[in-house]
Structures are given as structure tokens and as C-alpha cells.
Design a protein around this motif. Sequence first.
Motif, PDB file in Angstrom:
ATOM      1  N   ASP A  97       0.760  -1.231  -0.027  1.00 44.43           N
ATOM      2  CA  ASP A  97       0.129   0.021   0.002  1.00 44.43           C
ATOM      3  C   ASP A  97       0.685   1.381   0.117  1.00 44.43           C
ATOM      4  O   ASP A  97       0.626   2.242  -0.565  1.00 44.43           O
ATOM      5  CB  ASP A  97      -0.864   0.181   1.100  1.00 44.43           C
ATOM      6  CG  ASP A  97      -1.954  -1.102   1.216  1.00 44.43           C
ATOM      7  OD1 ASP A  97      -2.275  -1.488   0.051  1.00 44.43           O
ATOM      8  OD2 ASP A  97      -2.346  -1.537   2.424  1.00 44.43           O
ATOM      9  N   GLU A 100       2.458   1.852  -3.368  1.00 42.88           N
ATOM     10  CA  GLU A 100       1.494   2.048  -4.538  1.00 42.88           C
ATOM     11  C   GLU A 100       1.364   3.737  -4.184  1.00 42.88           C
ATOM     12  O   GLU A 100       1.288   4.548  -5.209  1.00 42.88           O
ATOM     13  CB  GLU A 100       0.264   1.144  -4.477  1.00 42.88           C
ATOM     14  CG  GLU A 100       0.465  -0.022  -4.981  1.00 42.88           C
ATOM     15  CD  GLU A 100       1.029  -0.081  -6.491  1.00 42.88           C
ATOM     16  OE1 GLU A 100       0.406   0.632  -7.164  1.00 42.88           O
ATOM     17  OE2 GLU A 100       1.876  -0.859  -6.737  1.00 42.88           O
ATOM     18  N   ALA A 101       1.015   4.148  -3.012  1.00 44.24           N
ATOM     19  CA  ALA A 101       0.686   5.507  -2.560  1.00 44.24           C
ATOM     20  C   ALA A 101       1.915   6.262  -3.023  1.00 44.24           C
ATOM     21  O   ALA A 101       1.613   7.554  -3.536  1.00 44.24           O
ATOM     22  CB  ALA A 101       0.334   5.463  -0.974  1.00 44.24           C
ATOM     23  N   ARG A 104       1.907   7.095  -6.585  1.00 41.75           N
ATOM     24  CA  ARG A 104       1.023   7.756  -7.040  1.00 41.75           C
ATOM     25  C   ARG A 104       0.974   9.312  -6.658  1.00 41.75           C
ATOM     26  O   ARG A 104       0.354  10.333  -6.878  1.00 41.75           O
ATOM     27  CB  ARG A 104      -0.420   7.301  -6.782  1.00 41.75           C
ATOM     28  CG  ARG A 104      -0.933   6.195  -7.310  1.00 41.75           C
ATOM     29  CD  ARG A 104      -2.330   5.811  -7.227  1.00 41.75           C
ATOM     30  NE  ARG A 104      -2.575   5.759  -5.608  1.00 41.75           N
ATOM     31  CZ  ARG A 104      -2.544   4.659  -4.819  1.00 41.75           C
ATOM     32  NH1 ARG A 104      -2.156   3.577  -5.421  1.00 41.75           N
ATOM     33  NH2 ARG A 104      -3.084   4.647  -3.433  1.00 41.75           N
ATOM     34  N   GLY A 105       2.067   9.386  -5.592  1.00 38.71           N
ATOM     35  CA  GLY A 105       2.243  10.874  -5.267  1.00 38.71           C
ATOM     36  C   GLY A 105       1.129  11.031  -3.762  1.00 38.71           C
ATOM     37  O   GLY A 105       0.834  12.107  -3.711  1.00 38.71           O
ATOM     38  N   THR A 106       0.693   9.999  -3.435  1.00 42.22           N
ATOM     39  CA  THR A 106      -0.500  10.227  -2.425  1.00 42.22           C
ATOM     40  C   THR A 106      -0.144   9.740  -1.163  1.00 42.22           C
ATOM     41  O   THR A 106      -1.067   9.498  -0.377  1.00 42.22           O
ATOM     42  CB  THR A 106      -1.673   9.651  -2.783  1.00 42.22           C
ATOM     43  OG1 THR A 106      -1.739   8.289  -3.293  1.00 42.22           O
ATOM     44  CG2 THR A 106      -2.381  10.275  -4.006  1.00 42.22           C
ATOM     45  N   LEU A 107       1.058   9.484  -0.777  1.00 43.13           N
ATOM     46  CA  LEU A 107       1.619   8.808   0.541  1.00 43.13           C
ATOM     47  C   LEU A 107       1.188   9.695   1.687  1.00 43.13           C
ATOM     48  O   LEU A 107       1.617  10.989   1.430  1.00 43.13           O
ATOM     49  CB  LEU A 107       3.001   8.402   0.367  1.00 43.13           C
ATOM     50  CG  LEU A 107       3.859   7.734   1.471  1.00 43.13           C
ATOM     51  CD1 LEU A 107       2.985   6.762   1.846  1.00 43.13           C
ATOM     52  CD2 LEU A 107       5.066   7.401   1.557  1.00 43.13           C
ATOM     53  N   LYS A 108       0.728   9.420   2.457  1.00 45.64           N
ATOM     54  CA  LYS A 108       0.456  10.263   3.803  1.00 45.64           C
ATOM     55  C   LYS A 108       1.383   9.690   4.917  1.00 45.64           C
ATOM     56  O   LYS A 108       1.467   8.519   5.129  1.00 45.64           O
ATOM     57  CB  LYS A 108      -1.038  10.372   4.300  1.00 45.64           C
ATOM     58  CG  LYS A 108      -2.036  10.671   3.102  1.00 45.64           C
ATOM     59  CD  LYS A 108      -3.421  10.706   4.043  1.00 45.64           C
ATOM     60  CE  LYS A 108      -4.618  11.116   2.827  1.00 45.64           C
ATOM     61  NZ  LYS A 108      -4.469  11.903   1.760  1.00 45.64           N
TER      62      LYS A 108
END
Length: 124
Positions: A97, A100-101, A104-108
Motif C-alpha cells: 500500500d 503504491e501511494a 501515485r504521489g498520495t503517500l500520507k
Amino acid sequence: MRIAVPIKDDSGLESEVCEHFGRARYFVFIDIEDGEVKGSEVVEVPFKDHEPGDLPAFIKEHGGKVVLAYGMGRRAIAYFNAMGIEVVTGASGRVNDLVEAFLRGTLKVDSNWRSKGDFGQHEF
């Protein structure tokens, strides 16, 4: 690109991130091509105790260009920076996970990770 992640066990992409970078017994190295995961390799850390710089050298020897981790001491971060290896801290959860984040540039990430552990505290 090759991403390195400290993991709790040897389950590879299905493993959870080890909260303390310096205490991980395994790392998973994820090979990325054209923005996609092309393969992964779990490697056991070859030493139980380590000196400052040992783990960054281990990551570099295995081709790591990016490290995704939760907590990490300041010296380790400085070693990675000197080696030209990108470090992302505050990352937790299942490796697949996270990667993948990240792609996508969405890693929190948890920006307060330093207040939650003894990162950088070693007994020599």
C-alpha cells in the motif's frame, strides 16, 4: 529505481513497516520501472548490532535509491543524504500500500513520528 523498506517479518510486500528503522531484521527492496512494481526481494540484515552508517551502507549495497520508513535517527538520515538516497519518514502500514501511494504521489505520513519513539538512541 529501487525502494527499500524496513519490515517486521519476511513477508515482503505483504509485511508491515517496522516502526524503528534501526531495529528491523529484514528489508524489502522493491524494483520500480515505468512507475510500476516489477519485482521485490526480501533481505535479512546480516548483522544484529550495528554502528552508525552500517544500515545506510547496507541499503546502498543493495541498490536502494529511496527509503520509506517510519522512525529513523538523525544520523542515519544524514548518512543517506550524503549518499544521495532519498528518505521518507513517517510511513507506516502494509508495504504494498505504501509503495503504491508513493508512486501515485498520495503517500500520507505521520509528521509527528519523532515524538513517538527513541529514534537515534543507541547503546554502544
